[in-house]
Motif scaffolding. Structure first.
Motif, PDB file in Angstrom:
ATOM      1  N   HIS A   5      32.227  32.188  29.813  1.00 17.26           N
ATOM      2  CA  HIS A   5      32.790  31.660  28.577  1.00 17.26           C
ATOM      3  C   HIS A   5      31.620  31.137  27.764  1.00 17.26           C
ATOM      4  CE1 HIS A   5      36.967  31.826  30.027  1.00 17.26           C
ATOM      5  NE2 HIS A   5      36.370  31.694  31.201  1.00 17.26           N
ATOM      6  N   HIS A   6      31.580  31.456  26.501  1.00 16.03           N
ATOM      7  CA  HIS A   6      30.462  31.083  25.650  1.00 16.03           C
ATOM      8  C   HIS A   6      30.941  30.106  24.591  1.00 16.03           C
ATOM      9  CE1 HIS A   6      27.980  34.238  27.429  1.00 16.03           C
ATOM     10  NE2 HIS A   6      29.120  34.911  27.496  1.00 16.03           N
ATOM     11  N   TYR A   7      30.084  29.150  24.272  1.00 16.46           N
ATOM     12  CA  TYR A   7      30.415  28.125  23.287  1.00 16.46           C
ATOM     13  C   TYR A   7      29.311  28.093  22.245  1.00 16.46           C
ATOM     14  CZ  TYR A   7      33.676  26.984  26.907  1.00 16.46           C
ATOM     15  OH  TYR A   7      34.675  27.079  27.840  1.00 16.46           O
ATOM     16  N   ARG A   8      29.681  27.786  21.021  1.00 14.93           N
ATOM     17  CA  ARG A   8      28.711  27.759  19.931  1.00 14.93           C
ATOM     18  C   ARG A   8      28.899  26.473  19.141  1.00 14.93           C
ATOM     19  NH1 ARG A   8      27.929  32.989  16.697  1.00 14.93           N
ATOM     20  NH2 ARG A   8      26.553  33.276  18.463  1.00 14.93           N
ATOM     21  N   LEU A   9      27.782  25.866  18.811  1.00 11.98           N
ATOM     22  CA  LEU A   9      27.764  24.616  18.070  1.00 11.98           C
ATOM     23  C   LEU A   9      26.561  24.648  17.153  1.00 11.98           C
ATOM     24  CD1 LEU A   9      28.554  21.229  18.443  1.00 11.98           C
ATOM     25  CD2 LEU A   9      26.245  21.400  19.317  1.00 11.98           C
ATOM     26  N   THR A  10      26.692  24.060  15.979  1.00 10.79           N
ATOM     27  CA  THR A  10      25.564  23.905  15.076  1.00 10.79           C
ATOM     28  C   THR A  10      25.261  22.419  14.945  1.00 10.79           C
ATOM     29  OG1 THR A  10      26.173  25.887  13.838  1.00 10.79           O
ATOM     30  CG2 THR A  10      24.690  24.333  12.745  1.00 10.79           C
ATOM     31  N   SER A  11      24.012  22.051  15.218  1.00  9.99           N
ATOM     32  CA  SER A  11      23.530  20.679  15.021  1.00  9.99           C
ATOM     33  C   SER A  11      22.606  20.689  13.819  1.00  9.99           C
ATOM     34  CB  SER A  11      22.733  20.193  16.240  1.00  9.99           C
ATOM     35  OG  SER A  11      23.524  20.164  17.385  1.00  9.99           O
ATOM     36  N   THR A  12      22.919  19.873  12.822  1.00  7.37           N
ATOM     37  CA  THR A  12      22.106  19.820  11.613  1.00  7.37           C
ATOM     38  C   THR A  12      21.578  18.403  11.416  1.00  7.37           C
ATOM     39  OG1 THR A  12      23.509  21.518  10.606  1.00  7.37           O
ATOM     40  CG2 THR A  12      22.073  20.265   9.124  1.00  7.37           C
ATOM     41  N   TRP A  13      20.262  18.263  11.391  1.00  2.71           N
ATOM     42  CA  TRP A  13      19.658  16.966  11.137  1.00  2.71           C
ATOM     43  C   TRP A  13      19.832  16.648   9.664  1.00  2.71           C
ATOM     44  CZ3 TRP A  13      14.239  16.209   9.198  1.00  2.71           C
ATOM     45  CH2 TRP A  13      13.897  14.852   9.127  1.00  2.71           C
ATOM     46  N   THR A  14      20.403  15.497   9.364  1.00  2.00           N
ATOM     47  CA  THR A  14      20.660  15.089   7.980  1.00  2.00           C
ATOM     48  C   THR A  14      19.915  13.796   7.636  1.00  2.00           C
ATOM     49  OG1 THR A  14      22.671  13.941   8.685  1.00  2.00           O
ATOM     50  CG2 THR A  14      22.920  16.219   7.913  1.00  2.00           C
ATOM     51  N   GLY A  15      18.905  13.467   8.429  1.00  2.00           N
ATOM     52  CA  GLY A  15      18.238  12.179   8.288  1.00  2.00           C
ATOM     53  C   GLY A  15      16.893  12.179   7.591  1.00  2.00           C
TER      54      GLY A  15
END
Length: 158
Positions: A5-15
């Motif tokens: 099972h594959h999972y996808r997430l996007t982490s975006t630095w907003t700092g």
């Protein structure tokens, strides 16, 4: 339900405060976590690591993942043995130890579920279901520290 099972997430630095990471104190640890079709999650570092205490941090998310995974695995385990759960609440805690070199690791997590079952005759099976839930929990099986359970089980009907 075998297989990968594959999972996808996007982490975006907003700092970025305008000068990027020009210095340790010059940037914010703000991050936005995104999974398609789900609300964004505002995250940051934990307060001792110059983060925003009003946002979720990685340590919170790890503890939440362990608690929720056990809860869902436990409900399934109860169904398989005929235990009717009518309420479940967990006060989970985790202990992380810093190594003095800028890193660290969790030492343990303790889940303290308070479970209500429909009838007193179900309490023994409900207690045993925690071991099965732990064996089934994908997240608990993915960490290298103990995940202990200190459950309290009561019956709605005595």
């Amino acid at each position: 339900m075998n297989g990968e099972h594959h999972y996808r997430l996007t982490s975006t630095w907003t700092g970025n405060r305008g000068t990027g990471t020009s210095g340790y104190r010059d940037y914010d640890r703000a991050v936005t976590l995104q999974v398609a079709g789900k609300p964004d999650l505002a995250a940051s570092a934990d307060r001792p690591f110059r983060g925003d205490p009003e946002r979720w941090n990685p340590e919170d998310l790890l503890l939440a993942a362990l608690s929720e995974c056990h809860l869902l695995s436990y409900l399934h385990a109860c169904v398989t043995v005929g235990v009717v759960v009518t309420a479940y609440e967990d006060d989970a805690t985790g202990t992380m130890v810093l190594d003095g070199n800028g890193g660290g690791a969790f030492r343990e997590v303790v889940l303290r579920p308070r479970v209500t079952v429909a009838d007193a005759s179900m309490i023994e099976a409900a207690e045993a279901a925690h071991a099965q839930a732990n064996a089934w929990c994908f997240i608990a099986n993915s960490v290298n520290f103990p995940v202990r359970h200190e459950a309290t089980i009561v019956a709605a009907l005595q």
